[in-house]
Design a protein around this motif. Structure first.
Motif, PDB file in Angstrom:
ATOM      1  N   VAL A 409       9.641  -3.998  10.607  1.00 47.88           N
ATOM      2  CA  VAL A 409       9.620  -3.532   9.215  1.00 47.88           C
ATOM      3  C   VAL A 409       8.749  -2.288   9.133  1.00 47.88           C
ATOM      4  O   VAL A 409       7.702  -2.209   9.784  1.00 47.88           O
ATOM      5  N   ASN A 410       9.183  -1.311   8.351  1.00 46.97           N
ATOM      6  CA  ASN A 410       8.371  -0.113   8.136  1.00 46.97           C
ATOM      7  C   ASN A 410       7.156  -0.488   7.295  1.00 46.97           C
ATOM      8  O   ASN A 410       7.290  -0.816   6.114  1.00 46.97           O
ATOM      9  N   PRO A 411       5.933  -0.475   7.865  1.00 44.90           N
ATOM     10  CA  PRO A 411       4.763  -0.913   7.105  1.00 44.90           C
ATOM     11  C   PRO A 411       4.438  -0.008   5.929  1.00 44.90           C
ATOM     12  O   PRO A 411       3.747  -0.424   5.006  1.00 44.90           O
ATOM     13  N   GLY A 412       4.929   1.222   5.947  1.00 43.02           N
ATOM     14  CA  GLY A 412       4.645   2.125   4.843  1.00 43.02           C
ATOM     15  C   GLY A 412       5.409   1.800   3.578  1.00 43.02           C
ATOM     16  O   GLY A 412       5.016   2.230   2.489  1.00 43.02           O
ATOM     17  N   THR A 413       6.500   1.041   3.708  1.00 44.70           N
ATOM     18  CA  THR A 413       7.300   0.692   2.529  1.00 44.70           C
ATOM     19  C   THR A 413       7.296  -0.803   2.250  1.00 44.70           C
ATOM     20  O   THR A 413       7.975  -1.261   1.332  1.00 44.70           O
ATOM     21  N   ALA A 414       6.551  -1.573   3.021  1.00 41.27           N
ATOM     22  CA  ALA A 414       6.514  -3.029   2.848  1.00 41.27           C
ATOM     23  C   ALA A 414       5.492  -3.412   1.783  1.00 41.27           C
ATOM     24  O   ALA A 414       4.475  -2.745   1.611  1.00 41.27           O
ATOM     25  N   PRO A 415       5.744  -4.498   1.055  1.00 40.47           N
ATOM     26  CA  PRO A 415       4.722  -4.990   0.116  1.00 40.47           C
ATOM     27  C   PRO A 415       3.485  -5.460   0.874  1.00 40.47           C
ATOM     28  O   PRO A 415       3.577  -5.943   2.004  1.00 40.47           O
ATOM     29  N   LEU A 416       2.339  -5.316   0.252  1.00 37.95           N
ATOM     30  CA  LEU A 416       1.049  -5.651   0.861  1.00 37.95           C
ATOM     31  C   LEU A 416       0.413  -6.805   0.101  1.00 37.95           C
ATOM     32  O   LEU A 416       0.314  -6.767  -1.127  1.00 37.95           O
ATOM     33  N   VAL A 417      -0.002  -7.838   0.836  1.00 41.98           N
ATOM     34  CA  VAL A 417      -0.719  -8.968   0.243  1.00 41.98           C
ATOM     35  C   VAL A 417      -2.103  -9.043   0.880  1.00 41.98           C
ATOM     36  O   VAL A 417      -2.231  -9.116   2.103  1.00 41.98           O
ATOM     37  N   ASP A 435      -1.233 -18.649   6.722  1.00 39.55           N
ATOM     38  CA  ASP A 435      -0.889 -17.871   5.528  1.00 39.55           C
ATOM     39  C   ASP A 435      -0.386 -16.485   5.899  1.00 39.55           C
ATOM     40  O   ASP A 435       0.625 -16.009   5.369  1.00 39.55           O
ATOM     41  N   ALA A 436      -1.100 -15.818   6.820  1.00 43.27           N
ATOM     42  CA  ALA A 436      -0.710 -14.460   7.192  1.00 43.27           C
ATOM     43  C   ALA A 436       0.647 -14.455   7.890  1.00 43.27           C
ATOM     44  O   ALA A 436       1.502 -13.597   7.609  1.00 43.27           O
ATOM     45  N   GLN A 437       0.879 -15.400   8.789  1.00 42.58           N
ATOM     46  CA  GLN A 437       2.152 -15.429   9.504  1.00 42.58           C
ATOM     47  C   GLN A 437       3.311 -15.802   8.572  1.00 42.58           C
ATOM     48  O   GLN A 437       4.416 -15.266   8.692  1.00 42.58           O
ATOM     49  N   PHE A 438       3.073 -16.709   7.648  1.00 37.01           N
ATOM     50  CA  PHE A 438       4.099 -17.081   6.675  1.00 37.01           C
ATOM     51  C   PHE A 438       4.527 -15.869   5.847  1.00 37.01           C
ATOM     52  O   PHE A 438       5.725 -15.593   5.681  1.00 37.01           O
ATOM     53  N   VAL A 446      -0.053  -8.079   5.660  1.00 39.96           N
ATOM     54  CA  VAL A 446      -1.131  -8.958   5.208  1.00 39.96           C
ATOM     55  C   VAL A 446      -2.473  -8.385   5.666  1.00 39.96           C
ATOM     56  O   VAL A 446      -2.666  -8.095   6.844  1.00 39.96           O
ATOM     57  N   PHE A 447      -3.383  -8.240   4.725  1.00 38.71           N
ATOM     58  CA  PHE A 447      -4.728  -7.733   4.996  1.00 38.71           C
ATOM     59  C   PHE A 447      -5.727  -8.839   4.716  1.00 38.71           C
ATOM     60  O   PHE A 447      -5.718  -9.444   3.637  1.00 38.71           O
ATOM     61  N   GLN A 448      -6.605  -9.137   5.697  1.00 40.92           N
ATOM     62  CA  GLN A 448      -7.623 -10.175   5.560  1.00 40.92           C
ATOM     63  C   GLN A 448      -9.002  -9.555   5.803  1.00 40.92           C
ATOM     64  O   GLN A 448      -9.423  -9.390   6.946  1.00 40.92           O
ATOM     65  N   PRO A 449      -9.709  -9.191   4.748  1.00 40.00           N
ATOM     66  CA  PRO A 449     -11.011  -8.529   4.918  1.00 40.00           C
ATOM     67  C   PRO A 449     -12.148  -9.516   5.117  1.00 40.00           C
ATOM     68  O   PRO A 449     -12.195 -10.575   4.485  1.00 40.00           O
ATOM     69  N   ASN A 450     -13.072  -9.172   6.000  1.00 39.12           N
ATOM     70  CA  ASN A 450     -14.349  -9.877   6.104  1.00 39.12           C
ATOM     71  C   ASN A 450     -15.383  -9.062   5.332  1.00 39.12           C
ATOM     72  O   ASN A 450     -16.127  -8.257   5.903  1.00 39.12           O
ATOM     73  N   ARG A 493       1.938   1.198  -2.058  1.00 38.28           N
ATOM     74  CA  ARG A 493       0.878   1.124  -3.053  1.00 38.28           C
ATOM     75  C   ARG A 493       1.375   0.657  -4.417  1.00 38.28           C
ATOM     76  O   ARG A 493       0.569   0.271  -5.270  1.00 38.28           O
ATOM     77  N   ALA A 494       2.683   0.644  -4.638  1.00 39.68           N
ATOM     78  CA  ALA A 494       3.227   0.141  -5.900  1.00 39.68           C
ATOM     79  C   ALA A 494       3.498  -1.355  -5.839  1.00 39.68           C
ATOM     80  O   ALA A 494       3.882  -1.956  -6.850  1.00 39.68           O
ATOM     81  N   ARG A 495       3.308  -1.957  -4.656  1.00 39.30           N
ATOM     82  CA  ARG A 495       3.603  -3.399  -4.498  1.00 39.30           C
ATOM     83  C   ARG A 495       2.469  -4.062  -3.716  1.00 39.30           C
ATOM     84  O   ARG A 495       2.574  -4.305  -2.522  1.00 39.30           O
ATOM     85  N   VAL A 496       1.378  -4.339  -4.428  1.00 40.81           N
ATOM     86  CA  VAL A 496       0.196  -4.942  -3.814  1.00 40.81           C
ATOM     87  C   VAL A 496      -0.188  -6.181  -4.618  1.00 40.81           C
ATOM     88  O   VAL A 496      -0.309  -6.123  -5.842  1.00 40.81           O
ATOM     89  N   ALA A 497      -0.364  -7.298  -3.927  1.00 41.94           N
ATOM     90  CA  ALA A 497      -0.823  -8.537  -4.564  1.00 41.94           C
ATOM     91  C   ALA A 497      -2.049  -9.042  -3.819  1.00 41.94           C
ATOM     92  O   ALA A 497      -2.364  -8.587  -2.713  1.00 41.94           O
TER      93      ALA A 497
END
Length: 655
Positions: A409-417, A435-438, A446-450, A493-497
């Motif tokens: 998948v093109n990460p630049g156009t994919a939704p970000l969670v 959760d991230a793999q699902f 999927v972004f998981q910040p510490n 950036r228009a699809r971030v949850a």
């Protein structure tokens, strides 16, 4: 031009409609994800199924394997004689979560929630209950007796009745119901190490808000050897061959490390994370002499480090087969049990490594189960890579986290969670994330910040949150990390949850309340809607992060004092419930009716308030669940509702 070089250039041209990220690791991640084929969409059960066998452990003499196995309504203890004996059940029913061997490998200790049992492995007499645990017995299992086979050490805590003497006792318990009192104290006993005579040689007890180490019998309890206060740790590993003591902790430094305390009380650093990032995560001791042989660190990269040259050479040979795996080692004489984990492996693979260098898979037929049905784990090749990332916050602090890019998948156009971990004093470790793999399997980045306040990355990193858990510094870490990814071409950036459970759910509600231009939706599991409410619950409660130290004291040291009226007012003023009227984004809340950590009344009040304000809120309540949502159907409902939410508001696939 070579075909390989031409292929690489064509790949780079085909997968990017914008420049590749400036960050080297992100650039590698983008190119790697596009080299993969998009996997089929897998059923939710593939990410929710539980391992039906767990806790595999190798006897110190290398002759047996033991493990816990779910068999219908019961959990059993199973045993196998190595190298190829027939597995057999040796205990029909237990709620234990771990198993421990005696030092000679002839006894297996089974610590359940209500009793401590011992099993005779070689047919000798003595199997049975050693002692009751918990409840009215007030006893807590410490571990196997290092000197007396078939015996265990327990701490008996004082009764909570007014007028009763506040006395803690360290006891040796044996199969014939014989008990030996090893130490009695008026302070909470945290840890102990026995000398060659079977008596207590080293003792850690709680004094006020610190742990204090003593050497017994001399110089005794009037002369502390080492103090670990203000969130510092000093955990006993065991006596050293030189007459001193092995410790893991950070009494005088930022990160927890391997330490040696000599007989004269001199403390020496023996090993710390070579990357300069992580606390010491685990230590493997030699079962024969108790000396450290392997160290594990888990920060952005999992590391297993052998301390002895012969072990380093042997581990290097194993790495030729298990190249990129995260490994842990159990030692059984000349035989090793290797446990393999990775970011794309659901569960654990186990290998026996013989002294001659041979490597054999064990328990390869271990299965997963969900809702009463057997499940095959997803193939490694269908899973997303978890990439470590680091960014610099606006105040200059270097922060860590992970990003998972959906294959093909093109990460630049994919939704970000953005998935925020709970705690907040916890962390995301390198490894498989359900959760991230699902979500990646559904095409989401999927972004998981510490964020600061996360544990495992040193004391300064954990303290840096300084109680700013409203719309301040911690939320800024999450927001700035998300914007950094977007600026590097990762995510639409228009699809971030944003999503999370417990503190992560609270952070998700905070994010959509205070950053609606960035986050389009929030999914909040068992969320406190005012973090101050939870902090106040710690006052007078029995919760502890460090043994013997009240949680309210620890929170005060971390900058979240329940008695600080100003801080509690600030958290309340910044909380999601205080900003209900200004909420612009849809929220999904999943709550548990029997949750003692985050009571349902606060969540219900918040959801009802949003409804009266005509906000877009959905509330799902499992009336029988606690904070962990153990029921399979409730866990699947959470995933289904999250899928539905992301489909409706980010354009993800319909569930």
């Amino acid at each position: 031009m070579s075909p390989a070089l031409l292929g690489s250039l064509l790949l780079a041209a085909a997968v990017t409609t914008a420049p590749l990220p400036a960050d080297d690791r992100l650039r590698e991640a983008v190119l790697h994800s596009h080299q993969q084929e998009a996997p089929p969409r897998l059923p939710r059960a593939a990410f929710l199924a539980r391992e039906l066998e767990r806790g595999l452990t190798l006897a110190p003499d290398g002759r047996h394997l033991a493990w816990l196995a779910d068999r219908g309504e019961r959990q059993q203890v199973w045993l196998q004689v190595l190298p190829d004996g027939r597995p057999r059940a040796v205990l029909a029913d237990t709620d234990a979560t771990t198993l421990d061997w005696s030092r000679d490998g002839r006894w297996l200790l089974v610590p359940g929630s209500r009793q401590l049992a011992v099993l005779a492995i070689d047919g000798q007499e003595g199997s049975g209950e050693l002692t009751a645990l918990g409840g009215s017995s007030r006893r807590v299992y410490v571990g196997p007796d290092p000197l007396l086979a078939g015996a265990a050490l327990v701490v008996e805590r004082p009764a909570r009745l007014a007028g009763d003497a506040q006395v803690w006792r360290l006891l040796r318990v044996q199969a014939d119901a014989h008990e030996t009192e090893l130490h009695v104290d008026t302070r909470p006993i945290v840890d102990a190490a026995l000398g060659p005579d079977g008596k207590v040689a080293w003792l850690v007890r709680t004094e006020g808000e610190q742990h204090v180490l003593y050497r017994l019998p001399t110089p005794g309890l009037d002369h502390p050897v080492l103090r670990c206060g203000a969130l510092r740790r000093c955990r006993i590993l065991g006596p050293s061959a030189e007459g001193g003591l092995w410790l893991s902790g950070n009494p005088d430094r930022d990160r927890q490390s391997l330490l040696h305390l000599d007989a004269d009380g001199r403390l020496e650093l023996r090993h710390e994370d070579p990357r300069g990032e992580a606390d010491l995560h685990a230590v493997t001791l030699d079962p024969a002499d108790g000396q450290p042989r392997f160290l594990a660190y888990q920060s952005t990269v999992p590391q297993l480090i052998a301390l002895q040259p012969a072990d380093r050479d042997r581990l290097a040979l194993i790495r030729r087969t298990l190249d990129n795996a995260s490994l842990t080692v159990q030692i059984g004489a000349g035989r090793w049990l290797l446990s393999e984990r990775s970011d794309r492996l659901r569960g654990i693979r186990h290998w026996l490594a013989e002294a001659d260098g041979s490597l054999q898979r064990v328990r390869a037929d271990s299965r997963f189960g969900f809702a009463g049905q057997l499940q095959d784990p997803p193939a490694d090749s269908a899973m997303a890579r978890q990439w470590p990332v680091a960014w610099t916050a606006s105040d200059g602090r270097r922060l860590h986290g992970f990003v998972s890019l959906p294959p093909g998948v093109n990460p630049g156009t994919a939704p970000l969670v953005v998935i925020v971990h709970g705690g907040p004093y916890s962390l995301v470790r390198p490894g498989f994330s359900n959760d991230a793999q699902f979500l990646a399997n559904r095409g989401h980045v999927v972004f998981q910040p510490n964020f600061r306040g996360s544990t495992g990355l040193g004391l300064d990193y954990m303290r840096a949150a300084a109680g700013d858990f409203g719309c301040g510094r911690v939320l800024a870490d999450i927001v700035e990390g998300t914007r950094w990814l977007l600026a590097n071409g990762i995510g639409d950036r228009a699809r971030v949850a944003i999503a999370g459970a417990s503190f992560g759910g609270y952070a998700a509600l905070l994010a959509v309340s205070h950053e609606p231009e960035l986050f389009q939706a929030a999914v909040a599991g068992v969320p406190p809607v005012d973090f101050g409410w939870v902090v106040r619950e710690y006052e007078g409660s029995g919760h502890q992060m460090y043994p013997g130290i009240p949680m309210s004291s620890t929170m005060r040291q971390l900058g979240v004092d329940p008695a600080d009226a100003g801080l509690m007012q600030a958290l309340a003023a910044q909380s999601p419930v205080a900003h209900a009227a200004s909420l612009q984004r849809p929220v999904l809340i999943v709550a548990a009716g029997q949750d003692e950590r985050v009571p349902i009344r606060g969540i219900a009040h918040y959801a009802a308030l949003l409804k009266t304000l005509h906000k877009d809120v959905s509330l799902f309540v499992d009336s029988d669940a606690d904070h962990g949502f153990a029921d399979d159907h409730s866990r699947e409902a959470y995933y289904y509702l999250m899928e539905s939410m992301l489909h409706a508001h980010l354009g993800g696939p319909a569930p």
